[in-house]
Design an enzyme around this catalytic site. Structure first.
Site, PDB file in Angstrom:
ATOM      1  N   ASP A   8      70.062  75.999  75.318  1.00 44.47           N
ATOM      2  CA  ASP A   8      71.037  74.961  75.044  1.00 44.47           C
ATOM      3  C   ASP A   8      71.758  75.363  73.741  1.00 44.47           C
ATOM      4  O   ASP A   8      71.273  76.234  73.007  1.00 44.47           O
ATOM      5  CB  ASP A   8      70.271  73.639  74.877  1.00 44.47           C
ATOM      6  N   ASP A  10      74.035  72.976  71.265  1.00 40.35           N
ATOM      7  CA  ASP A  10      73.952  71.991  70.182  1.00 40.35           C
ATOM      8  C   ASP A  10      72.500  71.548  69.987  1.00 40.35           C
ATOM      9  O   ASP A  10      71.875  71.045  70.924  1.00 40.35           O
ATOM     10  CB  ASP A  10      74.835  70.783  70.538  1.00 40.35           C
ATOM     11  N   GLY A  45      73.179  65.887  74.002  1.00 35.93           N
ATOM     12  CA  GLY A  45      72.990  66.663  75.238  1.00 35.93           C
ATOM     13  C   GLY A  45      73.702  66.137  76.471  1.00 35.93           C
ATOM     14  O   GLY A  45      73.661  66.774  77.519  1.00 35.93           O
ATOM     15  N   SER A 115      78.427  71.549  76.875  1.00 34.12           N
ATOM     16  CA  SER A 115      79.733  71.513  76.202  1.00 34.12           C
ATOM     17  C   SER A 115      80.791  72.366  76.897  1.00 34.12           C
ATOM     18  O   SER A 115      80.534  73.506  77.278  1.00 34.12           O
ATOM     19  CB  SER A 115      79.583  71.997  74.760  1.00 34.12           C
ATOM     20  N   LYS A 116      81.990  71.805  76.986  1.00 39.05           N
ATOM     21  CA  LYS A 116      83.135  72.567  77.501  1.00 39.05           C
ATOM     22  C   LYS A 116      83.742  73.431  76.402  1.00 39.05           C
ATOM     23  O   LYS A 116      84.681  74.177  76.639  1.00 39.05           O
ATOM     24  CB  LYS A 116      84.185  71.607  78.073  1.00 39.05           C
ATOM     25  N   ASN A 117      83.223  73.287  75.188  1.00 35.64           N
ATOM     26  CA  ASN A 117      83.734  74.056  74.037  1.00 35.64           C
ATOM     27  C   ASN A 117      82.741  75.127  73.586  1.00 35.64           C
ATOM     28  O   ASN A 117      82.868  75.660  72.485  1.00 35.64           O
ATOM     29  CB  ASN A 117      84.015  73.111  72.872  1.00 35.64           C
ATOM     30  N   ASP A 169      66.945  70.622  73.071  1.00 26.80           N
ATOM     31  CA  ASP A 169      66.632  69.629  72.031  1.00 26.80           C
ATOM     32  C   ASP A 169      66.811  68.201  72.519  1.00 26.80           C
ATOM     33  O   ASP A 169      66.532  67.263  71.778  1.00 26.80           O
ATOM     34  CB  ASP A 169      67.545  69.815  70.808  1.00 26.80           C
TER      35      ASP A 169
HETATM   36  P1  B16 Z   1      81.992  68.752  74.760  1.00 26.93           P
HETATM   37  P2  B16 Z   1      74.632  70.840  74.314  1.00 26.93           P
HETATM   38  C1  B16 Z   1      76.335  68.795  74.150  1.00 26.93           C
HETATM   39  O1  B16 Z   1      75.957  70.082  73.759  1.00 26.93           O
HETATM   40  C2  B16 Z   1      76.261  67.846  72.966  1.00 26.93           C
HETATM   41  O2  B16 Z   1      74.909  67.708  72.529  1.00 26.93           O
HETATM   42  C3  B16 Z   1      76.772  66.495  73.386  1.00 26.93           C
HETATM   43  O3  B16 Z   1      76.717  65.602  72.294  1.00 26.93           O
HETATM   44  C4  B16 Z   1      78.205  66.647  73.901  1.00 26.93           C
HETATM   45  O4  B16 Z   1      78.700  65.389  74.355  1.00 26.93           O
HETATM   46  C5  B16 Z   1      78.234  67.660  75.040  1.00 26.93           C
HETATM   47  O5  B16 Z   1      77.702  68.896  74.594  1.00 26.93           O
HETATM   48  C6  B16 Z   1      79.627  67.887  75.594  1.00 26.93           C
HETATM   49  O6  B16 Z   1      80.404  68.544  74.637  1.00 26.93           O
HETATM   50  O7  B16 Z   1      82.667  67.456  74.488  1.00 26.93           O
HETATM   51  O8  B16 Z   1      82.271  69.830  73.739  1.00 26.93           O
HETATM   52  O9  B16 Z   1      82.272  69.251  76.178  1.00 26.93           O
HETATM   53  O10 B16 Z   1      73.484  70.239  73.583  1.00 26.93           O
HETATM   54  O11 B16 Z   1      74.541  70.664  75.823  1.00 26.93           O
HETATM   55  O12 B16 Z   1      74.896  72.278  73.937  1.00 26.93           O
HETATM   56 MG    MG Z   2      71.503  70.113  72.813  1.00 32.18          MG
END
Ligand code: B16
Ligand code: MG
Length: 219
Positions: A8, A10, A45, A115-117, A169
């Site tokens: 993962d 974040d 997450g 995350s899409k980023n 996490d």
């Molecule tokens: P985005 P992970 C997650 O990252 C974040 O923990 C979560 O808070 C967020 O909403 C999600 O990514 C989507 O992110 O808006 O950038 O597409 O823990 O899956 O790496």
């Molecule tokens: Mg995470």
């Protein structure tokens, strides 16, 4: 036999939770919505669209689908701008060392993030080269707790779930790993990731030596 690791992003490789918090807070303040760190913790997450729905529920707001997408996009614009502040100094302690160790021992490594980023974050960290496969929020439609993102990553690695360890996490991330029948490592407190096969408080403790000691019959 363990041949692959799926991470993962974040909360495991880096801590973007603070930047997500600031971006949601900016949107919420603009809108006059309540948003605090406790509520932010519930977004750990989960996908962007699931996140805005949690915030709307908390505020007793209902909106049409187009407005929901517009507000989520606005938050994302704030968030993406803030990603420029991430540097190679922003790995969580222990994360870069573990990735380096895994590569030197010849393990396959994938990302499995909601995350899409994610690609932008990896680029800022200069971490892209550690990963054979990048699974992110653009790779699948069903987000965690569905196992799809981890199944996508393991399939692209050419490995079945029983040959892979997932690092997560988030409560829903461990749910996803367990649902996909992956071996799981939880990073964080027991009340959040106590349902992982093994748990460490932080990435610093989750060395390859410790992970191998726990899953010894699988190496
Ligand atoms: P985005 P992970 C997650 O990252 C974040 O923990 C979560 O808070 C967020 O909403 C999600 O990514 C989507 O992110 O808006 O950038 O597409 O823990 O899956 O790496
Ligand atoms: Mg995470």
């Amino acid at each position: 036999m363990i041949k692959g690791f799926i991470f993962d992003l974040d909360g495991v490789i880096t801590d973007t939770a603070e930047l997500h918090y600031a971006a949601w807070k900016e949107l919420a303040d603009d809108m006059g919505w309540e948003f605090d760190r406790e509520l932010n913790e519930k977004l750990r997450g989960i996908s962007r669209m699931d996140s805005i729905k949690v915030i709307m529920d908390y505020n007793n707001i209902s909106l049409d689908e187009k407005s929901i997408v517009d507000f989520a996009t606005k938050k994302n614009d704030f968030y993406v701008k803030s990603l420029n502040s991430i540097t190679q100094e922003d790995y969580l302690p222990g994360a870069r060392e573990l990735l380096t160790h895994l590569r030197s021992e010849g393990f396959s490594v994938a990302l499995g993030s909601a995350s899409k980023n994610a690609e932008k974050v990896l680029k800022q960290l200069n971490a892209t080269h550690y990963f054979d496969v990048i699974g992110d929020g653009n790779s699948v439609t069903k987000s965690k707790p569905a196992p799809d993102i981890f199944l996508y990553a393991s399939e692209k690695l050419g490995l079945p779930p029983e040959n892979c360890i997932v690092f997560e996490d988030a409560e829903k991330g461990i749910d996803a790993a367990n649902a996909g029948k992956f071996h799981s490592v939880g990073i964080g407190p027991a009340e959040r990731v106590g349902h992982a096969d093994v748990r460490f408080d932080t990435m610093k403790e989750a060395t390859l030596f410790e992970v191998k000691s726990y899953f010894k019959e699988l190496f």
